[in-house]
Design an enzyme around this catalytic site. Structure first.
Site, PDB file in Angstrom:
ATOM      1  N   ALA A  56      39.086  40.723  49.985  1.00 33.91           N
ATOM      2  CA  ALA A  56      39.435  41.492  48.777  1.00 33.91           C
ATOM      3  C   ALA A  56      40.035  42.827  49.181  1.00 33.91           C
ATOM      4  O   ALA A  56      39.490  43.544  50.018  1.00 33.91           O
ATOM      5  CB  ALA A  56      38.211  41.690  47.906  1.00 33.91           C
ATOM      6  N   GLU A 124      44.223  50.160  38.300  1.00 44.20           N
ATOM      7  CA  GLU A 124      44.981  48.939  38.584  1.00 44.20           C
ATOM      8  C   GLU A 124      45.602  48.435  37.298  1.00 44.20           C
ATOM      9  O   GLU A 124      45.187  48.836  36.205  1.00 44.20           O
ATOM     10  CB  GLU A 124      44.057  47.861  39.175  1.00 44.20           C
ATOM     11  CG  GLU A 124      43.933  47.954  40.675  1.00 44.20           C
ATOM     12  CD  GLU A 124      43.101  46.829  41.272  1.00 44.20           C
ATOM     13  OE1 GLU A 124      42.518  46.033  40.519  1.00 44.20           O
ATOM     14  OE2 GLU A 124      43.032  46.766  42.506  1.00 44.20           O
ATOM     15  N   HIS A 243      48.545  34.863  42.084  1.00 45.11           N
ATOM     16  CA  HIS A 243      48.886  36.245  42.419  1.00 45.11           C
ATOM     17  C   HIS A 243      50.392  36.287  42.607  1.00 45.11           C
ATOM     18  O   HIS A 243      50.946  35.489  43.357  1.00 45.11           O
ATOM     19  CB  HIS A 243      48.165  36.694  43.687  1.00 45.11           C
ATOM     20  CG  HIS A 243      48.162  38.180  43.848  1.00 45.11           C
ATOM     21  ND1 HIS A 243      49.307  38.888  44.105  1.00 45.11           N
ATOM     22  CD2 HIS A 243      47.169  39.087  43.733  1.00 45.11           C
ATOM     23  CE1 HIS A 243      49.008  40.178  44.165  1.00 45.11           C
ATOM     24  NE2 HIS A 243      47.715  40.320  43.934  1.00 45.11           N
ATOM     25  N   ARG A 289      49.293  39.558  35.183  1.00 43.92           N
ATOM     26  CA  ARG A 289      49.606  38.778  36.383  1.00 43.92           C
ATOM     27  C   ARG A 289      50.371  37.489  36.102  1.00 43.92           C
ATOM     28  O   ARG A 289      51.269  37.123  36.855  1.00 43.92           O
ATOM     29  CB  ARG A 289      48.298  38.386  37.082  1.00 43.92           C
ATOM     30  CG  ARG A 289      47.880  39.388  38.085  1.00 43.92           C
ATOM     31  CD  ARG A 289      46.758  38.886  38.927  1.00 43.92           C
ATOM     32  NE  ARG A 289      46.356  40.002  39.776  1.00 43.92           N
ATOM     33  CZ  ARG A 289      45.254  40.046  40.484  1.00 43.92           C
ATOM     34  NH1 ARG A 289      44.418  39.037  40.446  1.00 43.92           N
ATOM     35  NH2 ARG A 289      44.978  41.079  41.226  1.00 43.92           N
ATOM     36  N   HIS A 348      45.293  32.252  43.495  1.00 49.62           N
ATOM     37  CA  HIS A 348      44.502  33.393  43.934  1.00 49.62           C
ATOM     38  C   HIS A 348      43.083  33.341  43.413  1.00 49.62           C
ATOM     39  O   HIS A 348      42.139  33.707  44.109  1.00 49.62           O
ATOM     40  CB  HIS A 348      45.197  34.652  43.418  1.00 49.62           C
ATOM     41  CG  HIS A 348      44.646  35.926  43.949  1.00 49.62           C
ATOM     42  ND1 HIS A 348      44.519  36.172  45.293  1.00 49.62           N
ATOM     43  CD2 HIS A 348      44.202  37.040  43.321  1.00 49.62           C
ATOM     44  CE1 HIS A 348      44.004  37.377  45.469  1.00 49.62           C
ATOM     45  NE2 HIS A 348      43.785  37.921  44.293  1.00 49.62           N
ATOM     46  N   ARG A 383      41.973  36.558  34.472  1.00 50.73           N
ATOM     47  CA  ARG A 383      41.048  37.578  34.983  1.00 50.73           C
ATOM     48  C   ARG A 383      41.704  38.953  35.050  1.00 50.73           C
ATOM     49  O   ARG A 383      42.848  39.086  35.497  1.00 50.73           O
ATOM     50  CB  ARG A 383      40.618  37.163  36.388  1.00 50.73           C
ATOM     51  CG  ARG A 383      39.770  38.167  37.104  1.00 50.73           C
ATOM     52  CD  ARG A 383      39.567  37.743  38.545  1.00 50.73           C
ATOM     53  NE  ARG A 383      40.801  37.814  39.299  1.00 50.73           N
ATOM     54  CZ  ARG A 383      40.954  38.490  40.433  1.00 50.73           C
ATOM     55  NH1 ARG A 383      39.944  39.141  40.957  1.00 50.73           N
ATOM     56  NH2 ARG A 383      42.109  38.492  41.065  1.00 50.73           N
ATOM     57  N   SER A 388      36.310  40.347  39.415  1.00 54.46           N
ATOM     58  CA  SER A 388      35.618  39.184  39.982  1.00 54.46           C
ATOM     59  C   SER A 388      34.514  39.594  40.952  1.00 54.46           C
ATOM     60  O   SER A 388      33.437  38.989  40.961  1.00 54.46           O
ATOM     61  CB  SER A 388      36.586  38.230  40.667  1.00 54.46           C
ATOM     62  OG  SER A 388      37.581  38.932  41.348  1.00 54.46           O
TER      63      SER A 388
HETATM   64  C1  FAD Z   1      43.136  37.950  49.308  1.00 51.57           C
HETATM   65  C2  FAD Z   1      42.192  38.169  48.152  1.00 51.57           C
HETATM   66  C3  FAD Z   1      42.055  39.437  47.591  1.00 51.57           C
HETATM   67  C4  FAD Z   1      41.170  39.660  46.515  1.00 51.57           C
HETATM   68  N1  FAD Z   1      41.009  40.913  46.027  1.00 51.57           N
HETATM   69  C5  FAD Z   1      40.075  41.132  45.059  1.00 51.57           C
HETATM   70  C6  FAD Z   1      39.780  42.448  44.619  1.00 51.57           C
HETATM   71  O1  FAD Z   1      40.324  43.420  45.106  1.00 51.57           O
HETATM   72  N2  FAD Z   1      38.839  42.606  43.643  1.00 51.57           N
HETATM   73  C7  FAD Z   1      38.184  41.560  43.070  1.00 51.57           C
HETATM   74  O2  FAD Z   1      37.340  41.761  42.190  1.00 51.57           O
HETATM   75  N3  FAD Z   1      38.439  40.286  43.503  1.00 51.57           N
HETATM   76  C8  FAD Z   1      39.346  40.057  44.479  1.00 51.57           C
HETATM   77  N4  FAD Z   1      39.590  38.781  44.905  1.00 51.57           N
HETATM   78  C9  FAD Z   1      38.765  37.692  44.384  1.00 51.57           C
HETATM   79  C10 FAD Z   1      37.380  37.798  45.008  1.00 51.57           C
HETATM   80  O3  FAD Z   1      37.499  38.134  46.369  1.00 51.57           O
HETATM   81  C11 FAD Z   1      36.604  36.491  44.886  1.00 51.57           C
HETATM   82  O4  FAD Z   1      36.643  36.010  43.581  1.00 51.57           O
HETATM   83  C12 FAD Z   1      35.147  36.720  45.282  1.00 51.57           C
HETATM   84  O5  FAD Z   1      35.091  37.324  46.545  1.00 51.57           O
HETATM   85  C13 FAD Z   1      34.401  35.408  45.292  1.00 51.57           C
HETATM   86  O6  FAD Z   1      33.145  35.619  45.883  1.00 51.57           O
HETATM   87  P1  FAD Z   1      32.199  34.361  46.099  1.00 51.57           P
HETATM   88  O7  FAD Z   1      30.999  34.862  46.796  1.00 51.57           O
HETATM   89  O8  FAD Z   1      32.066  33.643  44.823  1.00 51.57           O
HETATM   90  O9  FAD Z   1      33.060  33.385  47.054  1.00 51.57           O
HETATM   91  P2  FAD Z   1      33.530  33.573  48.557  1.00 51.57           P
HETATM   92  O10 FAD Z   1      33.539  34.984  48.969  1.00 51.57           O
HETATM   93  O11 FAD Z   1      34.821  32.821  48.698  1.00 51.57           O
HETATM   94  O12 FAD Z   1      32.399  32.852  49.398  1.00 51.57           O
HETATM   95  C14 FAD Z   1      32.207  31.459  49.307  1.00 51.57           C
HETATM   96  C15 FAD Z   1      31.252  31.036  50.391  1.00 51.57           C
HETATM   97  O13 FAD Z   1      30.923  29.660  50.221  1.00 51.57           O
HETATM   98  C16 FAD Z   1      31.115  28.972  51.451  1.00 51.57           C
HETATM   99  N5  FAD Z   1      31.362  27.557  51.117  1.00 51.57           N
HETATM  100  C17 FAD Z   1      32.383  27.010  50.429  1.00 51.57           C
HETATM  101  N6  FAD Z   1      32.188  25.689  50.309  1.00 51.57           N
HETATM  102  C18 FAD Z   1      31.010  25.400  50.917  1.00 51.57           C
HETATM  103  C19 FAD Z   1      30.275  24.209  51.126  1.00 51.57           C
HETATM  104  N7  FAD Z   1      30.711  23.036  50.672  1.00 51.57           N
HETATM  105  N8  FAD Z   1      29.110  24.278  51.818  1.00 51.57           N
HETATM  106  C20 FAD Z   1      28.652  25.476  52.296  1.00 51.57           C
HETATM  107  N9  FAD Z   1      29.317  26.634  52.118  1.00 51.57           N
HETATM  108  C21 FAD Z   1      30.479  26.592  51.435  1.00 51.57           C
HETATM  109  C22 FAD Z   1      32.243  29.720  52.128  1.00 51.57           C
HETATM  110  O14 FAD Z   1      32.312  29.464  53.504  1.00 51.57           O
HETATM  111  C23 FAD Z   1      31.814  31.146  51.797  1.00 51.57           C
HETATM  112  O15 FAD Z   1      30.784  31.552  52.659  1.00 51.57           O
HETATM  113  C24 FAD Z   1      40.457  38.556  45.974  1.00 51.57           C
HETATM  114  C25 FAD Z   1      40.619  37.281  46.524  1.00 51.57           C
HETATM  115  C26 FAD Z   1      41.475  37.085  47.608  1.00 51.57           C
HETATM  116  C27 FAD Z   1      41.606  35.706  48.193  1.00 51.57           C
END
Ligand code: FAD
Length: 533
Positions: A56, A124, A243, A289, A348, A383, A388
């Site tokens: 992020a 933003e 994105h 977006r 994204h 979103r 997020s």
């Molecule tokens: C490049 C980028 C920039 C972003 N910038 C922003 C921002 O500035 N602000 C914002 O609010 N949001 C941002 N987002 C969105 C935000 O980062 C995500 O929505 C948020 O981090 C999701 O968090 P999460 O914990 O749900 O998933 P994740 O952080 O994706 O973690 C998922 C976890 O599950 C694990 N996993 C997946 N499948 C399995 C499985 N079958 N078995 C075991 N483990 C598994 C993965 O390995 C990981 O550890 C961005 C996203 C991206 C890609």
């Protein structure tokens, strides 16, 4: 890879096992909030890797500045969500935002501060106030994850089991009673079953269902697919956010040129030097977006290409203001201080996912979910940037409270190898059928969709399912099918879902979508039997 925290023998006799699937922000935060209650995190990759959270760049939105209010943050979120945001859930998320930011500060996240030591808040697109807490420009995700990983490693009640890919949620009657995972990053020949009283699904998004995405490959929709196959209700799967400014240098995943660059005045031009967004929307580059994505998509499709010109707005300050983007550009031989950056829309964020309530409960007892894998209703059809990470921490904390107060009580079975009919460890995520599926999703269920393209996608997914029976592929294909079916059903355009054959919003569709796998299968069968579109 097992960490020092992994102590299988210590499970003996504990009758309240909580398993968290995923080690991104939602998973780690939930585990920390559950402490000192014992909890096991199963993560496909070592924590800190394979998670969107670490990537992020913008930050976290929270109404904390002078002049900002919860009402304004709710109003911006509702406006971005194109008519189908759940206001009650949003109000809850926004109101708890500042407290969760303070939690993150306590865990050691070094959010940027001004000279007086107050949190520095940035603005933003589509936020009416300055309300994004950041770390060193574009380092928010990395810094948050580093701080939480350190906290997790120092919390004895949290066991981290890394490199375990969860393939199946085990359901006994109305309860989820555990998970089945494959060790060695999903390469092991044997599988291990983990019984649990509570499973919290935090497995992230669906980006890698598409050929061009900003997400790590672990975000390929395994979580939504697993939950749907266990019978959970999925909400709003058709809403996929692109994105508009992924850096177009042929890398997979595509590096991101953060929205903050446009917030700081960078412009979008085509190869003729024309600032095309001004023709499309009065807010130009800062339009929502989905609109910017379609503007960029149209230029790319027309062969003119799209470029983010930061040379005037950011110029020589680029390296210190946006070090991550700068490094990605320089590695590809583009100097963003002097040259426009080639960009393309990339998947994204998934607004849809496993339906959850205010406590993070899914429609199946014993299964909670947090983060991008869910559909809490706060994002509606689109979103709002930086909401997020906020959603992930707010609902992860609520889940921890809920689990502390109420554990379901299915019977426990012993851990054990579960080598059976699904004993084939071949990696599916980079297999030829997966590549075909990703291209199909990009071509037919992408930025611009039609009845014809969606019908083609549904038939194509069915064909891939017929010839590929591996469990992990089934999970992925299930998620793809849910997205395509819901997109076909929604005969209008709204937020992240654009149908060229129904380009307007329609009042009768001003509602969320709820879909089970059984319903999706029935609809897919109807499509298969219908005349080709
Ligand atoms: C490049 C980028 C920039 C972003 N910038 C922003 C921002 O500035 N602000 C914002 O609010 N949001 C941002 N987002 C969105 C935000 O980062 C995500 O929505 C948020 O981090 C999701 O968090 P999460 O914990 O749900 O998933 P994740 O952080 O994706 O973690 C998922 C976890 O599950 C694990 N996993 C997946 N499948 C399995 C499985 N079958 N078995 C075991 N483990 C598994 C993965 O390995 C990981 O550890 C961005 C996203 C991206 C890609």
């Amino acid at each position: 890879m097992l960490t020092d925290h992994f102590r299988p023998q210590s499970f003996n006799g504990i009758d309240d096992i909580v398993i968290i699937v995923g080690g991104g922000l939602a998973g780690l935060f939930c585990a920390l909030k559950l402490a000192p209650r014992p909890v096991t995190i199963l993560a496909a990759a070592p924590i800190g890797y394979g998670a969107s959270s670490a990537w992020a760049q913008g930050g976290i939105a929270a109404a904390m500045s002078k002049g900002d209010t919860f009402e304004k943050h709710v109003a911006d979120t509702v406006a971005a969500g194109a008519g189908i945001v759940d206001e009650k859930m949003t109000r809850m998320m926004v109101a708890e935002g500042p407290a969760r930011i303070h939690d993150l500060l306590e865990f050691g996240v070094p959010f940027d501060r001004d000279l007086e030591g107050k949190l520095l808040l940035s603005r933003e697109a589509a936020h009416s106030e300055r309300r994004i807490v950041r770390v060193k420009g574009d380092m928010a995700g990395k810094s948050i994850m580093e701080a939480l990983i350190a906290a997790v490693r120092n919390t004895p009640s949290i066991r981290v089991i890394e490199g375990y890919v969860v393939e199946e949620l085990v359901r006994e009657g109305r309860f989820i009673s555990g998970v089945i995972a494959r060790p060695d990053a999903g390469q092991s020949k044997s599988r291990v079953s983990f019984p649990a009283r509570a499973v919290v699904l935090c497995s992230g998004g669906v980006g890698h269902l598409y050929a061009v995405t900003t997400n790590p490959w672990e975000s390929c929709g395994q979580g939504v697919g697993m939950a749907a196959r266990a019978g959970a209700i999925i909400a709003d799967p058709e809403f996929v956010q692109f994105h508009p400014t992924a850096i177009d240098i042929g890398k997979d995943p595509a590096p991101l040129a953060t929205e903050a660059l446009r917030g700081d005045g960078a412009t979008l031009i085509n190869s003729e030097g024309r600032r095309f967004m001004l023709d499309i929307h009065p807010d130009g580059e800062l339009a929502p977006r989905d609109i910017v994505s379609r503007g960029v998509f149209a230029e790319v499709q027309a062969g003119r290409g799209a470029f983010l010109d930061c040379t005037k707005a950011v110029g020589r300050h680029f390296p210190e203001m946006f070090p991550t983007v700068y490094a990605s550009c320089m590695a590809a031989g583009i100097d963003p201080v002097r040259q426009p950056i080639p960009v393309t829309p990339a998947v994204h964020y998934h607004m849809g996912g496993v339906l959850t309530d205010g406590e993070g409960r899914t429609s199946i007892d014993g299964l909670w979910a947090a983060g991008e894998v869910t559909s809490t209703g706060v994002h509606g059809a689109n979103r709002l940037a930086s909401n997020s990470l906020l959603e992930a921490v707010v609902f992860a904390a609520r889940i921890a409270e809920n689990i502390k107060g109420s554990l379901p009580a299915p019977k426990l079975t012993a851990w054990g190898d579960n080598a059976g009919e699904n004993d084939d460890p071949v990696t599916v995520e980079d297999s030829p059928p997966f590549k075909v599926l990703r291209q199909l999703m990009s071509d037919c269920v992408g930025v611009v969709r039609t009845r014809e393209s969606l019908t083609r996608a549904i038939r194509g997914i069915a064909e891939l399912e017929r010839t590929n029976k591996r469990l992990r592929f089934a999970n992925i294909a299930t998620t793809a099918k849910l997205i395509a079916i819901a997109a076909l059903q929604r005969t209008e355009s709204r937020g992240g879902h654009f149908r060229a054959d129904c380009p307007d919003e329609r009042p009768e569709w001003r509602r969320r979508t709820y879909l089970t796998l059984a319903q999706a299968e029935r609809l897919a069968a109807e499509v298969a039997e219908s005349e080709p579109a």
